[in-house]
Design a protein around this motif. Structure first.
Motif, mmCIF file in Angstrom:
data_model
loop_
_atom_site.group_PDB
_atom_site.id
_atom_site.type_symbol
_atom_site.label_atom_id
_atom_site.label_comp_id
_atom_site.label_asym_id
_atom_site.label_seq_id
_atom_site.Cartn_x
_atom_site.Cartn_y
_atom_site.Cartn_z
ATOM 1 N N VAL A 30 0.841 -1.204 0.000
ATOM 2 C CA VAL A 30 0.000 0.000 0.000
ATOM 3 C C VAL A 30 0.874 1.251 0.000
ATOM 4 C CG1 VAL A 30 -1.688 1.343 1.326
ATOM 5 C CG2 VAL A 30 -1.968 -1.132 1.115
ATOM 6 N N GLU A 33 2.488 1.787 -3.365
ATOM 7 C CA GLU A 33 1.553 2.221 -4.407
ATOM 8 C C GLU A 33 0.973 3.609 -4.134
ATOM 9 O OE1 GLU A 33 -0.256 1.572 -8.056
ATOM 10 O OE2 GLU A 33 1.098 0.192 -7.017
ATOM 11 N N TYR A 34 0.666 3.896 -2.850
ATOM 12 C CA TYR A 34 -0.092 5.114 -2.544
ATOM 13 C C TYR A 34 0.564 6.040 -1.525
ATOM 14 C CZ TYR A 34 -3.746 2.216 -4.656
ATOM 15 O OH TYR A 34 -4.468 1.411 -5.500
ATOM 16 N N GLU A 38 -1.971 6.814 3.005
ATOM 17 C CA GLU A 38 -3.058 5.913 2.633
ATOM 18 C C GLU A 38 -3.254 4.814 3.668
ATOM 19 O OE1 GLU A 38 -6.117 4.247 0.184
ATOM 20 O OE2 GLU A 38 -5.149 6.221 0.229
ATOM 21 N N GLU A 41 -5.498 6.149 6.280
ATOM 22 C CA GLU A 41 -6.865 6.180 5.761
ATOM 23 C C GLU A 41 -7.511 4.798 5.880
ATOM 24 O OE1 GLU A 41 -8.905 8.389 4.144
ATOM 25 O OE2 GLU A 41 -7.647 10.156 3.799
ATOM 26 N N ARG A 42 -6.749 3.788 5.524
ATOM 27 C CA ARG A 42 -7.320 2.435 5.505
ATOM 28 C C ARG A 42 -7.495 1.871 6.911
ATOM 29 N NH1 ARG A 42 -5.490 -0.642 -0.007
ATOM 30 N NH2 ARG A 42 -5.558 1.190 -1.359
ATOM 31 N N TRP A 48 -12.305 -2.062 5.774
ATOM 32 C CA TRP A 48 -11.004 -2.464 5.235
ATOM 33 C C TRP A 48 -10.191 -3.169 6.308
ATOM 34 C CZ3 TRP A 48 -5.797 -1.900 6.097
ATOM 35 C CH2 TRP A 48 -4.950 -2.287 5.057
#
Length: 359
Positions: A30, A33-34, A38, A41-42, A48
């Motif tokens: 994660v 990628e982000y 992030e 956030e997750r 999630w």
């Protein structure tokens, strides 16, 4: 709503060791990628978070998913947390009390430029809100504070109603927080409690203002509490309190009221942050505010991923260790290549995710 029945079983070592590897690899993917923001956030998204716990093989409906998953993440990310820019502090029971010192330790060890007192305050207030300002029958016993190198943060903490056999998980995200004392949560998940006093609900604004006003009038609070104690039980029907629930006695909170009078806090948040202000004090203010000023507080109570590797207790099927190890191997290999600039494997996983969304 996600119901979390209390389970007393332990996670077997063979599964926990795999959870450490797979959960940390997923978080690293994660970040790759982000970015680390992030992850916060997750973590603040209860669905999630629950899905992640199911993917790594824990019981899909157990309260232990919260504590074991957070423990696995903390252990798995520790060797690479500075490279990833994401740090986890706290944990279950006594480990939760070490959160402020762990935040400071991370900042010192890695030379982070974060505002340590601000992060420590966020950790302390989020725990106090869910244990004191939100009185829903769940006692906080697990607190994990995640933060990034630029000072953003999230909280995953859980309370226990041992008598009822349920747990409740609370999620916070600093980026979406306008106030610690008015609708601060990103989510609250759990079995609804019968009696709730929610002093951080939007509808409780009048009760918060009245409480702050009363903090400067300790004698009036004590007098009214004594009157309340002598009132007939039917006067409290609108409070939704259990019949056997005692009204907090005046003697127990007089010292706290005196401290508040000396400090003269200017906001409800400042009052809540004051040492010694616990559930009994907040409940007393709420009762007195409703009796004197009619300022009522809110009493509203704010799986398919299990099929990835199975579940610890055999639901929907026993964990397949061979498949589990293959997943770890594939993801770790993709991450190793991504660190050297070869992101083809991660892109392939992303394409697979897009295909699976239509299956």
């Amino acid at each position: 709503m996600a119901n979390l029945p209390l389970h007393g079983h332990h996670c077997p070592r063979w599964l926990f060791d795999r959870m450490v590897k797979l959960s940390s690899a997923i978080i690293e993917a994660v970040v790759e990628e982000y970015g680390p923001g992030e992850v916060l956030e997750r973590l603040s998204d209860p669905f999630w978070f629950q899905a992640l716990g199911c993917v790594v093989g824990f019981d899909w409906h157990s309260s232990g998913l919260t504590t074991v998953l957070c423990g696995a993440l903390k252990q798995g990310l520790r060797p690479r947390q500075h490279d990833l820019g994401i740090y986890l502090a706290g944990g279950k029971a006594m480990a939760s009390r070490k959160t402020p010192s762990e935040i400071e330790e991370y900042a010192d060890r890695y030379g982070l430029t974060v505002d340590v007192p601000c992060l420590q305050y966020a950790s302390r207030l989020s725990a106090k809100v869910d244990n004191t300002a939100v009185q829903d029958g769940f006692q906080i016993y697990h607190h994990v504070f995640a933060f990034t190198g630029d000072g953003r943060w999230a909280v995953v903490q859980q309370g226990m109603d041992q008598a009822g056999g349920w747990a409740r998980r609370y999620h916070w995200l600093g980026d979406k927080l306008d106030s610690f004392v008015e609708e601060p949560h990103s989510a609250v998940c759990g079995e609804p409690a019968r009696a709730v006093l929610n002093m951080v609900a939007l509808e409780s604004a009048g009760a918060r203002e009245a409480s702050l006003y009363l903090a400067q009038r300790p004698d009036e609070v004590i007098r009214t509490l004594k009157k309340i104690a002598d009132m007939p039980a039917d006067k409290f029907k609108t409070l939704n309190l259990p019949a056997a629930h005692p009204v907090p006695g005046a003697n127990r909170i007089e010292k706290t009221l005196a401290r508040l009078y000396d400090l003269q806090p200017s906001t409800f948040e400042g009052m809540l942050a004051t040492e010694g202000v616990g559930p009994a004090t907040v409940r007393a203010f709420a009762l007195v505010a409703e009796v004197i000023y009619n300022a009522g507080a809110s009493r509203k109570d704010p799986v398919r991923y299990s099929f990835a590797h199975g579940g610890k207790d055999g639901h929907p099927f026993p964990v397949n260790r061979q498949d589990y190890d293959r997943s770890i191997s594939i993801l770790e290999r993709a991450l190793r290549r991504a660190r050297t600039g070869d992101s083809d494997n991660l892109k392939a996983l992303k394409r697979l995710a897009g295909i699976s969304a239509f299956v």
